[in-house]
Design a protein around this motif. Structure first.
Motif, short mmCIF file in Angstrom:
data_model
loop_
_atom_site.label_atom_id
_atom_site.label_comp_id
_atom_site.label_asym_id
_atom_site.label_seq_id
_atom_site.Cartn_x
_atom_site.Cartn_y
_atom_site.Cartn_z
N GLU A 125 10.32 -71.01 -26.06
CA GLU A 125 10.96 -69.61 -26.32
C GLU A 125 10.24 -69.17 -27.51
O GLU A 125 10.26 -67.96 -27.92
CB GLU A 125 12.66 -69.81 -26.79
N GLU A 126 9.50 -70.06 -28.46
CA GLU A 126 8.76 -69.34 -29.16
C GLU A 126 7.24 -69.05 -29.02
O GLU A 126 6.81 -67.66 -29.28
CB GLU A 126 8.78 -70.62 -30.22
N PHE A 127 6.48 -69.67 -28.18
CA PHE A 127 5.30 -69.44 -27.55
C PHE A 127 5.45 -68.17 -26.92
O PHE A 127 4.36 -67.17 -26.64
CB PHE A 127 4.58 -70.41 -26.83
N GLY A 128 6.51 -67.91 -26.26
CA GLY A 128 6.67 -66.71 -25.10
C GLY A 128 6.69 -65.44 -25.93
O GLY A 128 6.49 -64.18 -25.25
N LEU A 129 7.02 -65.50 -27.35
CA LEU A 129 6.91 -64.24 -28.23
C LEU A 129 5.58 -63.86 -28.89
O LEU A 129 5.49 -62.73 -29.24
CB LEU A 129 8.03 -64.51 -29.35
N MET A 130 4.64 -64.77 -28.70
CA MET A 130 3.25 -64.65 -29.25
C MET A 130 2.47 -63.94 -28.46
O MET A 130 2.09 -63.99 -27.23
CB MET A 130 2.61 -65.96 -29.56
N PRO A 131 1.89 -62.80 -29.29
CA PRO A 131 0.91 -61.86 -28.38
C PRO A 131 -0.10 -62.59 -27.42
O PRO A 131 -0.61 -62.07 -26.33
CB PRO A 131 0.33 -61.07 -29.17
N LEU A 151 15.54 -71.59 -17.05
CA LEU A 151 13.84 -71.37 -16.60
C LEU A 151 13.06 -69.88 -16.75
O LEU A 151 11.99 -69.84 -16.98
CB LEU A 151 13.60 -72.05 -15.37
N CYS A 152 14.05 -69.09 -15.94
CA CYS A 152 13.33 -67.52 -15.80
C CYS A 152 13.21 -67.21 -17.46
O CYS A 152 12.29 -66.52 -17.67
CB CYS A 152 14.22 -67.01 -14.97
N GLU A 153 14.18 -67.23 -18.11
CA GLU A 153 13.98 -66.61 -19.35
C GLU A 153 13.00 -67.25 -20.47
O GLU A 153 12.40 -66.56 -20.97
CB GLU A 153 15.32 -66.69 -20.14
N LEU A 154 12.66 -68.53 -20.10
CA LEU A 154 11.69 -69.16 -20.69
C LEU A 154 10.05 -69.11 -20.13
O LEU A 154 9.34 -69.04 -21.07
CB LEU A 154 11.72 -70.63 -20.84
N CYS A 155 10.39 -68.83 -18.80
CA CYS A 155 8.98 -68.71 -18.31
C CYS A 155 8.34 -67.35 -17.96
O CYS A 155 7.26 -67.10 -18.13
CB CYS A 155 8.89 -69.69 -17.04
N GLY A 219 11.20 -56.66 -24.89
CA GLY A 219 10.92 -57.47 -26.02
C GLY A 219 11.72 -58.46 -26.64
O GLY A 219 11.50 -59.34 -27.27
N GLN A 220 13.17 -58.13 -26.25
CA GLN A 220 13.94 -59.12 -26.92
C GLN A 220 14.05 -60.57 -26.43
O GLN A 220 15.06 -61.47 -26.86
CB GLN A 220 15.49 -58.52 -27.08
N TYR A 221 13.45 -60.55 -25.27
CA TYR A 221 13.43 -61.87 -24.34
C TYR A 221 12.00 -62.62 -24.53
O TYR A 221 10.88 -62.21 -24.47
CB TYR A 221 13.64 -61.80 -22.89
N PRO A 222 12.12 -64.08 -24.79
CA PRO A 222 12.99 -64.87 -24.74
C PRO A 222 14.02 -64.96 -26.08
O PRO A 222 13.26 -64.89 -27.12
CB PRO A 222 12.36 -66.36 -24.37
#
Length: 233
Positions: A125-131, A151-155, A219-222
């Protein structure tokens, strides 16, 4: 283990030349498992079937050649390491929240002849916000046991538009799929036909829930994991 892997890969219509490296990987796994909790499966033949062949089987559900692949929650390297050993053209990234697993996978990769491997320690959930990681992968895999909505929100934030998220599940995936439809749509995904397979040498049937990324993830996910877990989409 090698002979079983050769037979199993052949049954899956996959190249059998990966069998020796997969057997070596299995041996290293069992040796390390004596000092680090990597797997509850300790019989070499079961490792070959339930880890190696189960992971390799998903190569049949998408075109992996030359693709940038991320394995989320890779644990002891499943399915990611098996996919890379069986299809070396993959540009593989492994992600896990436990640093000692990532360290071990990084250490054994050269022994197995693996190059073009990135091993990341951190939370999805942290890496998924990194450009540099968000919507950068052709295929994202996960063998984690979490509910499909989680899983879907994380992946899905990692998957580029036109790419795929492949969630490895057991036979009872339909209930999770039924509950995840709204979540998948919100995150920019679209359910495709499941990929169903039998693990060679066993009567075990597994399925891959296939989600195509058709729109960018908002953009608000995850969200933070505590929120994801408490209130799945």
């Amino acid at each position: 283990m090698t002979d079983m892997l050769i037979r199993g890969l052949d049954a899956l219509s996959l190249p059998t030349d990966a069998a020796p490296a997969l057997a070596r990987y299995g041996s290293l796994l069992l040796e390390k498992n004596k000092t680090m909790n990597l797997t509850a499966i300790t019989d070499p033949e079961q490792v070959a079937q339930l880890h190696m062949l189960d992971s390799a089987a998903i190569l049949g559900c998408a075109h992996f050649q030359g693709k940038r692949v991320l394995d989320v929650g890779t644990g002891a390297g499943f399915p990611g390491m098996v996919l890379k050993l069986t299809e070396p053209s993959i540009d593989l990234t492994l992600l896990d929240s436990l640093n000692k697993r990532i360290d071990w996978l990084s250490q054994i990769a050269p022994t197995l002849g693996i190059s073009h491997l990135t091993a990341l320690h951190g939370r999805a959930e942290e890496f998924g916000l990194m450009p540099q990681y968000r919507e950068q992968f052709d295929i994202v895999t996960s063998r984690a046991v979490a509910d499909l909505r989680i899983l879907c929100e994380l992946c899905l934030p990692f998957v580029k538009v036109g790419g795929l998220f492949l969630a490895m599940k057991g036979q009872k995936a339909q209930e999770e799929k039924d509950a995840a439809g709204r979540c998948i749509s919100i995150l920019g995904g679209q359910l495709k036909k499941d990929y169903v397979y039998q693990i060679p040498g066993t009567d075990i049937v597994h399925r891959v829930v296939v989600v195509e990324k058709v729109r960018e993830t908002p953009g608000q996910y995850p969200r933070r994991f505590a929120k994801i877990k408490k209130a799945p989409l």
